[in-house]
Each structure stands twice: as structure tokens, then as C-alpha cells.
Write an enzyme that holds these catalytic residues in place. Structure first.
Site, PDB file in Angstrom:
ATOM      1  N   SER A  97       0.820  -1.198   0.000  1.00 26.77           N
ATOM      2  CA  SER A  97       0.000   0.000   0.000  1.00 26.77           C
ATOM      3  C   SER A  97       0.864   1.263   0.000  1.00 26.77           C
ATOM      4  O   SER A  97       1.612   1.509  -0.947  1.00 26.77           O
ATOM      5  CB  SER A  97      -0.966  -0.023   1.189  1.00 26.77           C
ATOM      6  OG  SER A  97      -1.874   1.034   1.137  1.00 26.77           O
ATOM      7  N   ASP A 234      -1.131   1.317  -4.161  1.00 26.49           N
ATOM      8  CA  ASP A 234      -1.938   0.244  -4.750  1.00 26.49           C
ATOM      9  C   ASP A 234      -3.327   0.702  -5.170  1.00 26.49           C
ATOM     10  O   ASP A 234      -4.175  -0.126  -5.507  1.00 26.49           O
ATOM     11  CB  ASP A 234      -2.031  -0.951  -3.793  1.00 26.49           C
ATOM     12  CG  ASP A 234      -2.869  -0.675  -2.555  1.00 26.49           C
ATOM     13  OD1 ASP A 234      -2.795   0.446  -2.041  1.00 26.49           O
ATOM     14  OD2 ASP A 234      -3.560  -1.593  -2.089  1.00 26.49           O
TER      15      ASP A 234
END
Length: 469
Positions: A97, A234
Site C-alpha cells: 500500500s 496500490d
């Protein structure tokens, strides 16, 4: 390696091929134990340097267990989640992330959505379980998942919805950077790609770096932009800046997107701005611990309780859609109960265009409540536990912390960390990050300047109260 607020995270140095294979295998064994043995599993990844290797290690473990691997390549996490739900297949996303590139992670999806906290416990119990004899399977490439995701977002909005708008896209190393460009252009916007990077850039939408704020202001002035948008690595957290380059807070984005879509019920963590309740727009609201599994659980409860359209969002801006929505054109937007960045980006831009107002004016209908957040990096979990335990149990410790901002507390909420309501109606909230060795601080006040001032002072005092060993 540990499960955090969303998925499994760890240092790349700890995510060896063997460790990653063990967790992929545990996912399969957990599904089998639950009577959901998969024939195939989708795999996707972000643009971190370590992600291809980790994806290959996971694929190898699945193949050895007779599971066909469908390689969806590099794509946003919500795109993989949508493909998983559409095809009725589990999925594994390799991504850390927004955290620094020396770390990475794995996100797991059942055929019916994100894994739950109970699933996490089941996977941990299945670690090291012997694999049954199986004929090795194969890898099949599939690049359609990203296109499906693009069509879902763009197809809901009227053709030309962003005609005449000049929008900058801060691409950095976001895995969906080209999809974002294409989506905006498909709706008629004049799009300017900006800041594309070949090395990984850790964009945290809850704690935007000063250098990124400066870039956004400069780009808006240089190119005459109506907005500048981006996502984290992401693509499940949006970053939306107005015509001046000032970024909208993720929890404000969530409120506005929920309003645009006509939501009747909203689930969001305790860290999100109380403008949600103060707006009076939503009949039913549920507050949760921080993390998408908790938000999803609350959304399911709201729906089961008879609520109409239910949505969720987090303070980072990630938006979850709990049911189908039919737009003005008759197009239906399919539900996606996982964090998504594309929908809130398009919704906020369309909302501004339809209202004829600049982005900076969208929040004008909201009560004047502003949030700020930041973190102390490399703050050991043991330090966080010691500090938070003291704040939770000792009024004198809380008073010592709040002395840094000159206001006393009146109430304490221990849903997630220590959240203190103050005598002047401000809010101060400290918690340990679930994804990295960080202490996070959130503040809410009547002005953005006061909220930022509170965060800086509270973090400084927290560091003093929990000295490093």
C-alpha cells in the site's frame, strides 16, 4: 510478518520466498477447511521492486497444491478485488500500500470479498499444515481485470461529465496511474500527467508529505488546473486536491462521495471527522475500529438491519460501496466492498462539475470541522503500547498529554487507541499503526490551522512521554 488494519505486512527482508509461500498455502488450507476449496486463484501486484518476486513465490505455492494461478499483472487492489467478486474466485494482492518500499504485504480475498479477522485467525492456525498430494497446476495470464475496473468507474457517469475540466494526475509510482489518466480522459477532461516516477514513492493519504503539498500548489498555478488527483501505491486510497492544490481530507471526501451517491447509511472508523454526524445527511451511522474489515462488518450489519444504500469510508479516503447504485443515466454501479480510490475521485470531480462550483466550494455546505493527522515513524510497538496503556488508564497521564495543547479532556473513547473529546469540543486521538512501527495522531478542530497545531504538539509530547529504550 503480522496482520494489520488491512492485510499482512512486513519488512521485505522478512518476506522470503519460503515465508510468502507458507502464507499463500495457509490461505488455501483455510479455504479448504471451510469447504471452499478453490480451483483457481487470481494474483495481482503493485509496482514495488519486491512485488514480482513475492507474487512468484505465492504462485509457486498455489501451483504445488493443484491450484491454477491467474496472473492479473500489475493493477490496483480494487481492480483485483472487483475481478475476484465478478469471477467468483479468491485472490491474493501483493502490495504494501502506502508504506515505505523496504516493506511489502499481502492482501487476501475470498470469492465473496475481503477476508475477515476470523479468516486471519484461521490462516494463522493453518500455517505449516502439510499440503495434500496434487498434480501441479499452471499459470494463465489475464489482463482483463484492469479493463473491467476502468469500465465500472467510467460507465456510471454521463458521457462528457468532466468536459472543460483541466485535471492534473500526480502519477508517482501508483500502480493505477495510467488507468486514472484514461478514466478522466474518457469522461472528457483535459488531463495533464505529472510527477511520474520509476522508483517507489510512499504516498500516505492520511499524512501527506509537505513536498507533495508544495508540488500540488505549484502544478495548479503552472497549468491552471481545476484539480490535481492521485492515489497511494496500490490505488485504494484517493488523494484529491482543489484548484489551489490544497488536498481535501479523506474523511471529507468520504462524506461528499456518500452524499453524491445518495447513501442512507454510513460506516466509518472513529478516526473520521464528526462532520459526518453534524451534516445531518445520513439517517444511520456506525463507528468502528480502524481497518477495512471492521468497516465491512459494520456495513453488513447496517444492511442486515434494513438500511438502504450503505457505504463505508476511512479517514484515508478509501471508499467502500455496499450495494448497487443506479445513476442519472440509468447505468448501475456494481457494489465493491473493499477500499477504492477511483470511485471517490470521479464522484467528487463530477459533483463539482454538476454543481458549477470549484472543488474548494464543495465543503461549503458542511459544518466547519477540520481534521489533521501525522505520525511518529520508527516508533516501536512496545513504546506505543506503554504510552497508550497509560493514557487509557490514568487521568493524570491524559492531562499531561493534553497540557501540550492547553485544553482539558471530558470524555475518553477506547474503541481504537485513545480518543479524547476535549472541553472545547475538539478531539485528540492517538493509536498505534497496524501496518508499521508508527504512532499515529489525529486531531479535529474548528480550523485546519488549529488541527495541524494540535497534531504537532501532541506528537511532540507523546515522544517525550514514551522515550526510546
Amino acid at each position: 510478518m503480522k496482520f494489520g488494519t488491512s492485510g499482512l505486512r512486513g519488512l521485505v527482508s522478512d518476506m522470503t520466498d519460503e515465508v510468502c509461500a507458507e502464507y499463500a498455502a495457509a490461505f488455501v488450507e483455510h479455504l479448504r477447511a471451510a469447504g471452499r476449496t478453490p480451483e483457481a486463484i487470481l494474483i495481482g501486484r503493485d509496482l514495488r521492486p519486491s512485488s514480482p518476486r513475492i507474487a512468484e513465490a505465492c504462485a509457486g505455492a498455489l501451483i504445488a497444491r493443484g491450484i491454477q494461478v491467474i496472473d492479473c499483472g500489475a493493477l490496483p487492489t480494487p481492480a483485483l478485488a472487483l475481478a475476484s467478486a465478478t469471477r467468483g474466485m479468491p485472490a491474493i494482492m501483493v502490495t504494501g500500500s502506502h508504506i515505505p518500499f523496504d516493506r511489502n504485504g499481502l492482501k487476501f480475498y475470498r470469492a465473496d470479498g475481503e477476508i475477515t479477522k476470523a479468516d486471519e485467525a484461521g490462516m494463522l492456525a493453518a500455517l505449516g499444515a502439510g499440503a495434500p498430494a496434487a498434480t501441479p497446476a499452471e499459470v494463465v495470464s489475464d489482463e482483463n481485470a484492469a479493463r473491467l475496473y476502468l469500465r465500472r468507474g467510467v460507465g456510471f457517469f454521463p458521457a462528457g461529465a468532466l468536459e472543460g475540466k483541466r485535471i492534473g494526475v500526480y502519477q508517482h509510482s501508483a500502480v493505477g496511474r495510467d488507468l486514472t489518466l484514461e478514466s478522466l480522459r474518457a469522461l472528457g477532461a483535459d488531463v495533464i500527467p505529472l510527477g511520474r516516477a520509476e522508483t517507489f514513492v510512499p504516498i500516505d493519504t492520511e499524512a501527506v508529505r509537505p513536498e507533495d503539498e508544495e508540488l500540488a500548489r505549484g502544478w495548479c498555478a503552472e497549468h491552471g488546473l481545476d484539480a490535481v488527483v492521485s492515489t497511494d501505491g496500490d490505488g485504494d486510497r484517493p488523494l484529491i486536491g482543489d484548484e489551489t492544490g490544497t488536498f481535501l481530507r479523506g474523511d471529507v471526501v468520504g462524506v461528499l462521495a456518500a452524499r453524491y451517491l445518495g447513501a442512507e447509511a454510513v460506516a466509518t472508523p472513529v478516526s473520521s471527522n464528526t462532520v459526518l454526524e453534524r451534516s445531518g445527511w445520513f439517517p444511520r451511522i456506525s463507528r468502528t475500529k480502524i481497518g477495512s474489515p471492521y468497516v465491512i462488518e459494520a456495513m453488513e450489519s447496517l444492511t442486515a438491519g434494513g438500511a438502504g444504500l450503505t457505504v463505508g469510508y476511512e479517514a484515508n479516503g478509501g471508499f467502500l460501496l455496499g450495494g448497487p447504485v443506479t445513476g442519472a443515466t440509468g447505468a448501475t454501479l456494481a457494489p465493491l466492498a473493499t477500499r477504492d480510490a477511483m470511485l471517490p475521485i470521479l464522484a467528487i470531480l463530477a459533483m463539482a462539475a454538476e454543481s458549477g462550483r470549484p472543488l474548494s466550494g464543495l465543503a461549503a455546505d458542511l459544518p466547519p470541522r477540520f481534521t489533521a493527522s501525522d505520525r511518529l515513524a520508527e516508533f516501536a510497538p512496545a513504546r506505543s503500547r506503554s504510552l497508550l496503556d497509560a493514557l487509557a488508564s490514568d487521568e493524570a497521564a491524559r492531562a499531561g498529554l493534553l497540557a501540550a495543547i492547553g485544553v482539558a479532556g471530558t470524555a475518553v473513547d477506547l474503541t481504537d487507541g485513545v480518543r479524547m473529546t476535549l472541553e472545547n469540543d475538539e478531539i485528540a486521538h492517538l493509536r498505534a499503526s497496524g501496518n508499521a512501527p508508527e504512532l499515529r495522531c489525529y486531531a479535529e478542530a474548528a480550523t485546519p490551522e488549529r488541527a495541524r497545531e494540535m497534531v504537532a504538539a501532541l506528537l511532540a509530547r507523546a515522544g517525550e512521554m514514551a522515550p526510546a529504550a
